[in-house]
Scaffold this motif. Structure first.
Motif, PDB file in Angstrom:
ATOM      1  N   THR A   9      41.469 -42.107 -12.222  1.00 50.58           N
ATOM      2  CA  THR A   9      42.203 -43.359 -12.058  1.00 50.58           C
ATOM      3  C   THR A   9      41.777 -44.384 -13.103  1.00 50.58           C
ATOM      4  O   THR A   9      42.617 -45.127 -13.633  1.00 50.58           O
ATOM      5  N   THR A  21      43.568 -43.289 -16.244  1.00 44.98           N
ATOM      6  CA  THR A  21      45.008 -43.586 -16.218  1.00 44.98           C
ATOM      7  C   THR A  21      45.264 -45.087 -16.319  1.00 44.98           C
ATOM      8  O   THR A  21      46.278 -45.508 -16.882  1.00 44.98           O
ATOM      9  N   GLU A  60      46.990 -46.839 -20.054  1.00 48.92           N
ATOM     10  CA  GLU A  60      48.325 -47.430 -19.931  1.00 48.92           C
ATOM     11  C   GLU A  60      48.364 -48.915 -20.293  1.00 48.92           C
ATOM     12  O   GLU A  60      49.430 -49.526 -20.236  1.00 48.92           O
ATOM     13  N   GLU A  65      50.581 -37.136 -19.246  1.00 50.61           N
ATOM     14  CA  GLU A  65      50.561 -37.299 -17.791  1.00 50.61           C
ATOM     15  C   GLU A  65      50.329 -35.994 -17.055  1.00 50.61           C
ATOM     16  O   GLU A  65      49.513 -35.917 -16.127  1.00 50.61           O
ATOM     17  N   TYR A  85      46.557 -34.813 -17.107  1.00 56.87           N
ATOM     18  CA  TYR A  85      45.548 -35.377 -16.201  1.00 56.87           C
ATOM     19  C   TYR A  85      45.868 -35.110 -14.739  1.00 56.87           C
ATOM     20  O   TYR A  85      44.965 -35.116 -13.896  1.00 56.87           O
ATOM     21  N   LYS A 104      48.433 -42.287  -9.824  1.00 56.79           N
ATOM     22  CA  LYS A 104      49.706 -42.888 -10.237  1.00 56.79           C
ATOM     23  C   LYS A 104      49.646 -44.408 -10.135  1.00 56.79           C
ATOM     24  O   LYS A 104      50.138 -45.129 -11.023  1.00 56.79           O
ATOM     25  N   MET A 153      47.725 -45.707 -13.046  1.00 62.47           N
ATOM     26  CA  MET A 153      48.551 -45.690 -14.251  1.00 62.47           C
ATOM     27  C   MET A 153      49.516 -46.874 -14.260  1.00 62.47           C
ATOM     28  O   MET A 153      49.653 -47.589 -15.264  1.00 62.47           O
TER      29      MET A 153
END
Length: 445
Positions: free
Chosen positions: A12, A15, A19, A112, A115, A137, A140
């Motif tokens: 996490t 991500t 981003e 994506e 990972y 998610k 991200m």
């Protein structure tokens, strides 16, 4: 902390930081601004299609290699591509440097699936997949939210000067790449077939020779076995066949592939649509792309986090849920064609991104639950690859027939409309079969 929670937190963080790219929200405005001075038509029909076309190659390489390279090297390499992409946008790039950026971004965007494959391969209990996917998610999307907000603040305080944004994107992508280097390695793949594991009768001898099973322990000397390429390919093909033979995998995969194509198109062209509407309406106000991206991803992050904790019988309600969601998404995307008000289009994108990102979390976790261990990226990556292939074909068709930008969004809306009708029919058929089965059961003596 439990191992699966530790891995989820590590992924996490990655991500989230990877981003934070404030340049993305204002890429079209930067390229068409005084620093670069490209035309809107050039951005729409030359630069953006490069990213779509080469994205097919990137997604193909990711799903083909990630399971065997064990995910982490792919994540690091993709991070390096991101560094090259944003470094090329610094200091008023030439046309060649912009094309290099588009090539690198097309490959960088395929990270994506790598990972998610890493996440699933490090978590042994599949019951944790949905909540882990939701966390990753939401991380991200939170990163995208911070990136959009940061971009908006930079543009506001620099009086609509976009030339500083590549530096911020470059800094965060560099940090994420360095963080990926410290992620725990996955280890050797369990999907390889070794010489001698397959007997002459076609059955696997692996279980018989496995010393971890007391009843079938063998005293045979275990030298380092050779990998038989033909058997690896055959085993991979069999895994693919068995994966897609599962009705649950097929149900979610079909929706995911088509929705991914429409989502990819929308995500790339909505930024251009903002600039197009502002130019058509002669709006001199500052674009709010960064704020909109922040709101969209913040809402999507909250939604995906909550979705990760929801316990629903998706085998029964899946078709109905996908049908209803697809129709809502179709209605939202149609606003990109019918509305000439940029605020309405901003609202459309916030709602669209929230809904579709949430469904992607459910779809990926439901597909992963049906797959064998260490085979996640192959199937999820193949689905993403098919989605990009479909997106590429759609891009080529729309450019060839010369559609104006708003018409593209009417096409994307029609795509979700078809999905809604198709899955609605499937839901009705499933409900009818369930009802007929219960009636037949009651009639039994």
């Amino acid at each position: 902390m439990d191992h699966w929670k530790f891995i989820t937190v590590m992924v996490t963080v990655f991500t989230f930081t990877v981003e934070i790219r404030p340049m993305d929200s204002f890429l079209t405005a930067y390229l068409t601004g005084p620093s670069v001075n490209a035309t809107l038509n050039e951005v729409s029909n030359v630069f953006t299609p490069i990213r779509i076309y080469l994205g097919v190659i990137g997604s193909f390489l990711v799903f083909l290699s990630s399971d065997y390279l064990r995910y982490k090297p792919v994540m690091v390499f993709n991070g390096m591509l991101g560094i090259v992409a944003y470094a090329n946008l610094v200091n008023s790039p030439t046309t060649f440097r912009i094309m290099v950026t588009e090539v690198c971004l097309s490959l960088f965007a395929c990270i994506e699936m790598a990972y998610y494959g890493y996440l699933y391969s490090k978590i042994q209990d599949k019951e944790h997949y949905q909540i882990a996917t939701g966390f990753a998610k939401s991380g991200m999307l939170s990163g995208t939210c911070v990136g959009g907000l940061l971009g908006q603040l930079v543009v506001y305080f620099s009086e609509r000067n976009y030339s500083e944004l590549p530096y911020y994107s470059l800094a965060f992508v560099t940090f994420a790449t360095a963080w990926a280097c410290f992620l725990p390695s996955v280890g050797n793949s369990k999907t390889f077939i070794r010489a001698g594991d397959v007997g002459g009768d076609g059955f696997s001898n692996a279980a018989i020779l496995d010393p971890s099973i007391p009843k079938y322990s063998s005293t045979k000397k275990t030298d380092t076995p050779n990998i038989v390429p033909s058997e690896i390919v055959f085993d991979h093909f069999c895994d693919f066949r068995h994966s897609y033979a599962d009705s649950k995998v097929l149900m979610w995969s079909i929706w995911y592939v088509i929705a991914m194509a429409a989502f990819t198109q929308t995500n790339l062209y909505v930024n251009i649509l903002y600039t197009y509407i502002a130019a058509e309406s002669d709006d001199k106000h500052m674009l709010l792309n960064g704020v909109v991206d922040s709101l969209a991803t913040m809402c999507a992050a909250i939604s995906t986090y909550q979705i990760g904790k929801v316990n629903v019988n998706w085998n029964y309600y899946g078709y109905t849920f996908l049908a209803f969601s697809s129709l809502v998404l179709a209605l939202l995307l149609s606003l990109g064609y019918y509305s000439k008000n940029i605020l309405v289009v901003y609202f459309m994108y916030i709602c669209f991104d929230t809904i579709v990102q949430s469904i992607f979390v459910i779809a990926m976790s439901q597909i992963a639950k049906q797959l064998k261990h260490d085979f996640y990226t192959s199937v999820l990556g193949f689905n993403a690859f098919l989605g990009l292939v479909l997106s590429t074909c759609l891009t080529s068709l729309l450019i060839r027939i010369g559609t104006i930008l708003p018409v593209r969004f009417l096409v994307y809306s029609s795509t979700f409309m078809i999905l809604g009708v198709g899955y609605g029919c499937a839901a009705i058929i499933l409900a009818t079969k369930e009802k007929a089965g219960k009636r037949h059961f009651r009639q039994l003596p």
